[in-house]
Design an enzyme around this catalytic site. Sequence first.
Site, PDB file in Angstrom:
ATOM      1  N   THR A  53      -6.003  -3.344   7.478  1.00 34.02           N
ATOM      2  CA  THR A  53      -6.013  -4.655   6.852  1.00 34.02           C
ATOM      3  C   THR A  53      -6.123  -5.741   7.921  1.00 34.02           C
ATOM      4  O   THR A  53      -6.344  -5.445   9.108  1.00 34.02           O
ATOM      5  CB  THR A  53      -4.806  -4.811   5.886  1.00 34.02           C
ATOM      6  OG1 THR A  53      -4.945  -6.028   5.184  1.00 34.02           O
ATOM      7  CG2 THR A  53      -3.466  -4.789   6.616  1.00 34.02           C
TER       8      THR A  53
ATOM      9  N   GLY B  45      -5.765 -10.339  -8.057  1.00 33.29           N
ATOM     10  CA  GLY B  45      -6.399  -9.181  -7.425  1.00 33.29           C
ATOM     11  C   GLY B  45      -5.492  -7.967  -7.252  1.00 33.29           C
ATOM     12  O   GLY B  45      -5.811  -7.089  -6.442  1.00 33.29           O
TER      13      GLY B  45
ATOM     14  N   ALA C 293     -13.510 -11.293   3.208  1.00 31.39           N
ATOM     15  CA  ALA C 293     -13.256 -10.833   1.841  1.00 31.39           C
ATOM     16  C   ALA C 293     -14.534 -10.902   1.004  1.00 31.39           C
ATOM     17  O   ALA C 293     -14.848  -9.975   0.248  1.00 31.39           O
ATOM     18  CB  ALA C 293     -12.154 -11.669   1.200  1.00 31.39           C
TER      19      ALA C 293
ATOM     20  N   SER D 167       0.817  -1.222   0.000  1.00 27.01           N
ATOM     21  CA  SER D 167       0.000   0.000   0.000  1.00 27.01           C
ATOM     22  C   SER D 167       0.850   1.272   0.000  1.00 27.01           C
ATOM     23  O   SER D 167       0.519   2.228  -0.715  1.00 27.01           O
ATOM     24  CB  SER D 167      -0.972   0.004   1.185  1.00 27.01           C
ATOM     25  OG  SER D 167      -1.967  -0.959   0.954  1.00 27.01           O
TER      26      SER D 167
ATOM     27  N   LYS E 285     -10.247  -5.366  10.275  1.00 27.00           N
ATOM     28  CA  LYS E 285     -11.286  -4.643   9.528  1.00 27.00           C
ATOM     29  C   LYS E 285     -12.613  -4.544  10.301  1.00 27.00           C
ATOM     30  O   LYS E 285     -13.308  -3.538  10.216  1.00 27.00           O
ATOM     31  CB  LYS E 285     -11.507  -5.300   8.167  1.00 27.00           C
ATOM     32  CG  LYS E 285     -10.312  -5.105   7.232  1.00 27.00           C
ATOM     33  CD  LYS E 285     -10.576  -5.638   5.853  1.00 27.00           C
ATOM     34  CE  LYS E 285      -9.318  -5.469   4.999  1.00 27.00           C
ATOM     35  NZ  LYS E 285      -9.504  -5.906   3.628  1.00 27.00           N
TER      36      LYS E 285
ATOM     37  N   ASN F 156     -12.061  -0.880   5.668  1.00 29.71           N
ATOM     38  CA  ASN F 156     -10.627  -0.872   5.310  1.00 29.71           C
ATOM     39  C   ASN F 156     -10.092   0.550   5.185  1.00 29.71           C
ATOM     40  O   ASN F 156      -8.913   0.731   4.868  1.00 29.71           O
ATOM     41  CB  ASN F 156     -10.386  -1.630   3.996  1.00 29.71           C
ATOM     42  CG  ASN F 156     -10.878  -0.873   2.787  1.00 29.71           C
ATOM     43  OD1 ASN F 156     -11.947  -0.254   2.854  1.00 29.71           O
ATOM     44  ND2 ASN F 156     -10.126  -0.874   1.709  1.00 29.71           N
TER      45      ASN F 156
HETATM   46  P1  ATR Z   1     -11.137 -13.524   4.934  1.00 28.66           P
HETATM   47  O1  ATR Z   1     -11.323 -12.334   5.794  1.00 28.66           O
HETATM   48  O2  ATR Z   1      -9.807 -13.540   4.204  1.00 28.66           O
HETATM   49  O3  ATR Z   1     -12.281 -13.793   4.032  1.00 28.66           O
HETATM   50  P2  ATR Z   1     -12.037 -15.495   6.823  1.00 28.66           P
HETATM   51  O4  ATR Z   1     -13.094 -14.592   7.329  1.00 28.66           O
HETATM   52  O5  ATR Z   1     -11.277 -16.362   7.790  1.00 28.66           O
HETATM   53  O6  ATR Z   1     -10.955 -14.740   5.972  1.00 28.66           O
HETATM   54  O7  ATR Z   1     -12.720 -16.458   5.720  1.00 28.66           O
HETATM   55  C1  ATR Z   1     -12.009 -17.397   5.043  1.00 28.66           C
HETATM   56  C2  ATR Z   1     -12.898 -18.006   3.972  1.00 28.66           C
HETATM   57  O8  ATR Z   1     -12.142 -18.936   3.209  1.00 28.66           O
HETATM   58  C3  ATR Z   1     -14.079 -18.779   4.530  1.00 28.66           C
HETATM   59  O9  ATR Z   1     -15.141 -18.675   3.620  1.00 28.66           O
HETATM   60  C4  ATR Z   1     -13.522 -20.197   4.602  1.00 28.66           C
HETATM   61  O10 ATR Z   1     -14.494 -21.207   4.577  1.00 28.66           O
HETATM   62  P3  ATR Z   1     -15.210 -21.670   5.958  1.00 28.66           P
HETATM   63  O11 ATR Z   1     -16.232 -20.619   6.275  1.00 28.66           O
HETATM   64  O12 ATR Z   1     -15.810 -22.975   5.646  1.00 28.66           O
HETATM   65  O13 ATR Z   1     -14.106 -21.728   6.983  1.00 28.66           O
HETATM   66  C5  ATR Z   1     -12.737 -20.215   3.315  1.00 28.66           C
HETATM   67  N1  ATR Z   1     -11.665 -21.242   3.304  1.00 28.66           N
HETATM   68  C6  ATR Z   1     -10.502 -21.201   3.978  1.00 28.66           C
HETATM   69  N2  ATR Z   1      -9.759 -22.282   3.686  1.00 28.66           N
HETATM   70  C7  ATR Z   1     -10.468 -23.033   2.806  1.00 28.66           C
HETATM   71  C8  ATR Z   1     -10.240 -24.260   2.129  1.00 28.66           C
HETATM   72  N3  ATR Z   1      -9.108 -24.941   2.298  1.00 28.66           N
HETATM   73  N4  ATR Z   1     -11.195 -24.716   1.300  1.00 28.66           N
HETATM   74  C9  ATR Z   1     -12.334 -24.011   1.127  1.00 28.66           C
HETATM   75  N5  ATR Z   1     -12.608 -22.843   1.729  1.00 28.66           N
HETATM   76  C10 ATR Z   1     -11.695 -22.346   2.564  1.00 28.66           C
END
Ligand code: ATR
Length: 274
Positions: free
Chosen positions: A62, A240, A131, A17, A66, A87
């Site tokens: 970040t 991204g 995200a 950033s 957030k 953010n």
């Molecule tokens: P972020 O803020 O980066 O979105 P987060 O809130 O922890 O991080 O969310 C991570 C997302 O990635 C979730 O949707 C998670 O799925 P779950 O809700 O079932 O945990 C998904 N995710 C993480 N690792 C994954 C994997 N190996 N396969 C599929 N989905 C995954």
Amino acid sequence: MTDSYAVVGNPIKHSISPTIHNLFAKELNHDITYEKILSPITQFNQVVGAFQKNGGLGMNVTVPFKQAASELADTSSERVCESGAANVLIFKEGIIQADNTDGVGMVNDLQKNIGFSLLGKDVLVLGAGGAACGAIGPILREKPGSLTIANRTQSKALSLVDKYRVKHPVVSGVGLDQLAGREYQLVINATSSSLQGNALQLPHGLFAPEALAYDMMYGANAKQFLRLCSEQGAKYTCDGLGMLVEQAAESFFLWRNVRPNSKTVLDKLRKNHF
Ligand code: ATR
């Protein structure tokens, strides 16, 4: 006094950033400083307070702060209210305003930089975490034909859908294992699977002709997903980096009321770094 800004997170070392905002400022001839601040997990409010007290005008926020940023703010934009995450913080007259430019940054990257119009398209968002939350509202405002949220834990996808369904009947939620037989023109990876070194499993036939696969991550973290999508028939792929630059451009605009030329900066970053 030089106008000062910062990005706060934990970890923060990886953040580009400062590079992006310094390129914006240079191009516009604005005199600013923009630093990285590592906040201890339990000290976010204090770190923000100290930066504001020292005359800082705004911050980007970040992972993992957030949600905390949205709770700390005195006023929040609609984008923060619907996503529960901020953010961007804007410090004005002792007040902290919160906004979320992540989703609009992605939409701008898709539509302006890549030339992919969301209007009428069948869109799939993989993931239902932070995200994904930031992206759903901005995608829906561009009137896709349908928006499916698929998550490993299906209940999280469904509760996200509940927030939007009344106003946007085109949104629906499924489990990640329920995608067989469906076809999309845009597939967005909003999961954090690549950070854990876990590859997502996608069923064959997911990509419509001319489909675009988009990963909200950039650089090395996006490679595995985008390679898988190419192998499975996505005609176009994009990481991204443009989303990062566009969310920064929207932040810069909120702080300084001038919109930088984000495409020039994106091209520069692609040429020199990614
Ligand atoms: P972020 O803020 O980066 O979105 P987060 O809130 O922890 O991080 O969310 C991570 C997302 O990635 C979730 O949707 C998670 O799925 P779950 O809700 O079932 O945990 C998904 N995710 C993480 N690792 C994954 C994997 N190996 N396969 C599929 N989905 C995954």
